[in-house]
Design a protein around this motif. Structure first.
Motif, PDB file in Angstrom:
ATOM      1  N   PRO A  66      58.416  76.914 -21.123  1.00  0.00           N
ATOM      2  CA  PRO A  66      58.297  75.508 -20.977  1.00  0.00           C
ATOM      3  C   PRO A  66      56.796  74.999 -21.215  1.00  0.00           C
ATOM      4  O   PRO A  66      56.563  73.945 -21.185  1.00  0.00           O
ATOM      5  CB  PRO A  66      58.427  75.543 -19.364  1.00  0.00           C
ATOM      6  N   GLN A  67      55.910  76.084 -21.243  1.00  0.00           N
ATOM      7  CA  GLN A  67      54.392  75.454 -21.200  1.00  0.00           C
ATOM      8  C   GLN A  67      53.962  75.771 -22.686  1.00  0.00           C
ATOM      9  O   GLN A  67      52.965  76.113 -23.248  1.00  0.00           O
ATOM     10  CB  GLN A  67      53.571  76.331 -20.116  1.00  0.00           C
ATOM     11  N   GLY A  68      54.908  75.972 -23.571  1.00  0.00           N
ATOM     12  CA  GLY A  68      54.678  76.423 -24.953  1.00  0.00           C
ATOM     13  C   GLY A  68      54.257  78.032 -25.119  1.00  0.00           C
ATOM     14  O   GLY A  68      53.851  78.260 -26.305  1.00  0.00           O
ATOM     15  N   GLN A  69      54.448  78.757 -24.165  1.00  0.00           N
ATOM     16  CA  GLN A  69      54.078  80.159 -24.315  1.00  0.00           C
ATOM     17  C   GLN A  69      55.235  80.879 -25.115  1.00  0.00           C
ATOM     18  O   GLN A  69      56.359  80.597 -25.077  1.00  0.00           O
ATOM     19  CB  GLN A  69      54.052  80.751 -23.062  1.00  0.00           C
ATOM     20  N   ALA A 153      65.589  72.952 -14.121  1.00  0.00           N
ATOM     21  CA  ALA A 153      64.645  72.060 -14.397  1.00  0.00           C
ATOM     22  C   ALA A 153      64.564  71.710 -15.813  1.00  0.00           C
ATOM     23  O   ALA A 153      64.821  72.535 -16.782  1.00  0.00           O
ATOM     24  CB  ALA A 153      63.597  72.741 -13.936  1.00  0.00           C
ATOM     25  N   ASN A 154      64.413  70.440 -16.291  1.00  0.00           N
ATOM     26  CA  ASN A 154      64.057  70.021 -17.671  1.00  0.00           C
ATOM     27  C   ASN A 154      62.592  69.698 -17.734  1.00  0.00           C
ATOM     28  O   ASN A 154      61.889  68.866 -16.856  1.00  0.00           O
ATOM     29  CB  ASN A 154      65.094  68.582 -17.830  1.00  0.00           C
ATOM     30  N   THR A 155      61.917  70.181 -18.820  1.00  0.00           N
ATOM     31  CA  THR A 155      60.631  70.112 -18.956  1.00  0.00           C
ATOM     32  C   THR A 155      60.275  69.738 -20.347  1.00  0.00           C
ATOM     33  O   THR A 155      61.455  69.917 -21.091  1.00  0.00           O
ATOM     34  CB  THR A 155      59.704  71.318 -18.399  1.00  0.00           C
ATOM     35  N   ALA A 156      59.177  69.274 -20.785  1.00  0.00           N
ATOM     36  CA  ALA A 156      58.993  68.864 -22.074  1.00  0.00           C
ATOM     37  C   ALA A 156      59.097  70.170 -22.865  1.00  0.00           C
ATOM     38  O   ALA A 156      58.705  71.131 -22.635  1.00  0.00           O
ATOM     39  CB  ALA A 156      57.324  68.400 -22.132  1.00  0.00           C
ATOM     40  N   ALA A 157      59.933  69.961 -23.970  1.00  0.00           N
ATOM     41  CA  ALA A 157      60.170  70.976 -24.904  1.00  0.00           C
ATOM     42  C   ALA A 157      59.320  71.187 -26.144  1.00  0.00           C
ATOM     43  O   ALA A 157      58.757  69.945 -26.610  1.00  0.00           O
ATOM     44  CB  ALA A 157      61.457  71.017 -25.134  1.00  0.00           C
ATOM     45  N   ASP A 158      59.250  72.483 -26.697  1.00  0.00           N
ATOM     46  CA  ASP A 158      58.406  72.593 -27.886  1.00  0.00           C
ATOM     47  C   ASP A 158      59.296  71.876 -29.024  1.00  0.00           C
ATOM     48  O   ASP A 158      60.257  72.384 -29.373  1.00  0.00           O
ATOM     49  CB  ASP A 158      58.187  74.034 -28.136  1.00  0.00           C
ATOM     50  N   THR A 159      58.766  71.187 -29.687  1.00  0.00           N
ATOM     51  CA  THR A 159      59.528  70.228 -30.797  1.00  0.00           C
ATOM     52  C   THR A 159      58.632  70.165 -32.211  1.00  0.00           C
ATOM     53  O   THR A 159      58.830  69.460 -33.116  1.00  0.00           O
ATOM     54  CB  THR A 159      59.902  68.919 -30.576  1.00  0.00           C
ATOM     55  N   SER A 160      57.862  71.269 -32.159  1.00  0.00           N
ATOM     56  CA  SER A 160      56.976  71.057 -33.509  1.00  0.00           C
ATOM     57  C   SER A 160      58.048  71.697 -34.716  1.00  0.00           C
ATOM     58  O   SER A 160      58.904  72.402 -34.445  1.00  0.00           O
ATOM     59  CB  SER A 160      55.715  72.194 -33.419  1.00  0.00           C
ATOM     60  N   PRO A 161      57.700  71.134 -35.781  1.00  0.00           N
ATOM     61  CA  PRO A 161      58.621  71.430 -36.868  1.00  0.00           C
ATOM     62  C   PRO A 161      58.794  73.083 -37.359  1.00  0.00           C
ATOM     63  O   PRO A 161      57.777  73.734 -37.151  1.00  0.00           O
ATOM     64  CB  PRO A 161      57.940  70.721 -38.160  1.00  0.00           C
ATOM     65  N   ALA A 162      59.846  73.645 -37.296  1.00  0.00           N
ATOM     66  CA  ALA A 162      60.212  75.107 -37.631  1.00  0.00           C
ATOM     67  C   ALA A 162      60.495  75.177 -39.032  1.00  0.00           C
ATOM     68  O   ALA A 162      60.279  76.312 -39.739  1.00  0.00           O
ATOM     69  CB  ALA A 162      61.318  75.561 -36.939  1.00  0.00           C
ATOM     70  N   GLY A 163      60.243  74.137 -39.900  1.00  0.00           N
ATOM     71  CA  GLY A 163      60.275  74.222 -41.204  1.00  0.00           C
ATOM     72  C   GLY A 163      60.331  72.752 -41.819  1.00  0.00           C
ATOM     73  O   GLY A 163      59.758  71.667 -40.970  1.00  0.00           O
TER      74      GLY A 163
END
Length: 266
Positions: A66-69, A153-163
């Motif tokens: 949830p924290q980008g970890q 809990a819904n938190t901000a998700a990692d949405t960085s491009p995986a490809g």
């Protein structure tokens, strides 16, 4: 602007709208909404029969917290049909499991009047190519991923491009109840992909291997409405010139996001 309403009246109507079936590489968590934050599990596989495992999907899988970890995977076990993933979750919130972009099998596509066409089947076999068509070498580049949460809990998700080809879920405000939104980008820019399909779980029992074809807006948006509770795979494909130094002329990109509608707990 026209958006997709994927559910048609009856299995016969759905099957009639389908293209030729194709393997889908997908990641399927044990749950998309864990009541407690303890353990996580998922399978990864290629299949014509979503969500039944058929051919093992191997990759450098990543679980993002949830924290980008980065969450270490405790177990990655492969057999002939699938890879089993297991990990311990450390806090409530939204997690992402992704294969990242992986290169796969090589083949050929045709360039016909400026458009790439997949070869195979009766519609575009070598014997049916029009005069002037150019045959190019191709390699698959696939991304398979899913988002899940734990602890309610819904938190901000990692949405960085995986490809290169990314299919990103919308924010909670845009994806509530029986509706979902996704954004399609290629190389960071919005893409109105012409190959997008929504595959309900076990649609193959009605002869609908690829699910319902979707329309992507000029801004790269897919909006799905009136979804019945269940599990789905959203598949988007795109063919583009391969990067400089690649072993083939083009790459056949394929990204699949698995998601659920309704309260689904283990």
């Amino acid at each position: 602007m026209r958006f997709a309403k994927p559910f048609l009246a009856g299995a016969a109507a759905l099957a009639a709208a389908l293209p030729a079936s194709a393997h889908v590489g997908f990641v399927l968590p044990d749950s998309f909404a864990y009541k407690s934050c303890s353990g996580f599990g998922a399978i990864a596989t290629f299949s014509d029969y979503f969500p039944s495992p058929e051919i093992v999907l191997s990759a450098e899988f990543r679980l993002v917290g949830p924290q980008g970890q980065a969450i270490p995977l405790d177990e990655v076990t492969a057999d002939h049909a699938m890879t089993r993933l297991e990990a311990s979750l450390d806090m409530p919130g939204t997690y992402r499991i992704t294969s990242d972009e992986r290169l796969g099998r090589k083949g050929k596509v045709a360039l016909v009047e400026g458009r790439y066409e997949r070869l195979g089947g009766e519609d575009m076999g070598l014997a049916r190519l029009p005069a002037g068509a150019q045959i190019l070498t191709s390699q698959t580049a696939t991304v398979s991923e899913a988002y899940l949460n734990c602890g309610g809990a819904n938190t901000a998700a990692d949405t960085s491009p995986a490809g290169q080809l990314a299919v990103t879920p919308g924010q909670d405000a845009d994806s509530i109840g029986q509706s979902r939104t996704f954004r399609v980008t290629f190389g960071g820019a919005p893409l109105a992909a012409r190959e997008a399909f929504l595959i309900p779980a076990y649609a193959f029992l009605a002869g609908a291997h690829d699910g319902a074809p979707l329309i992507v807006s000029p801004g790269g948006e897919i909006r799905l409405e009136d979804l019945a509770p269940g599990v789905y795979a959203l598949l988007v494909r795109h063919i583009a010139p391969a990067p400089e130094g690649a072993e083939t002329d083009v790459r056949s990109y394929s990204t699949a996001v698995t998601f659920a509608v309704g309260e689904l707990h283990p």
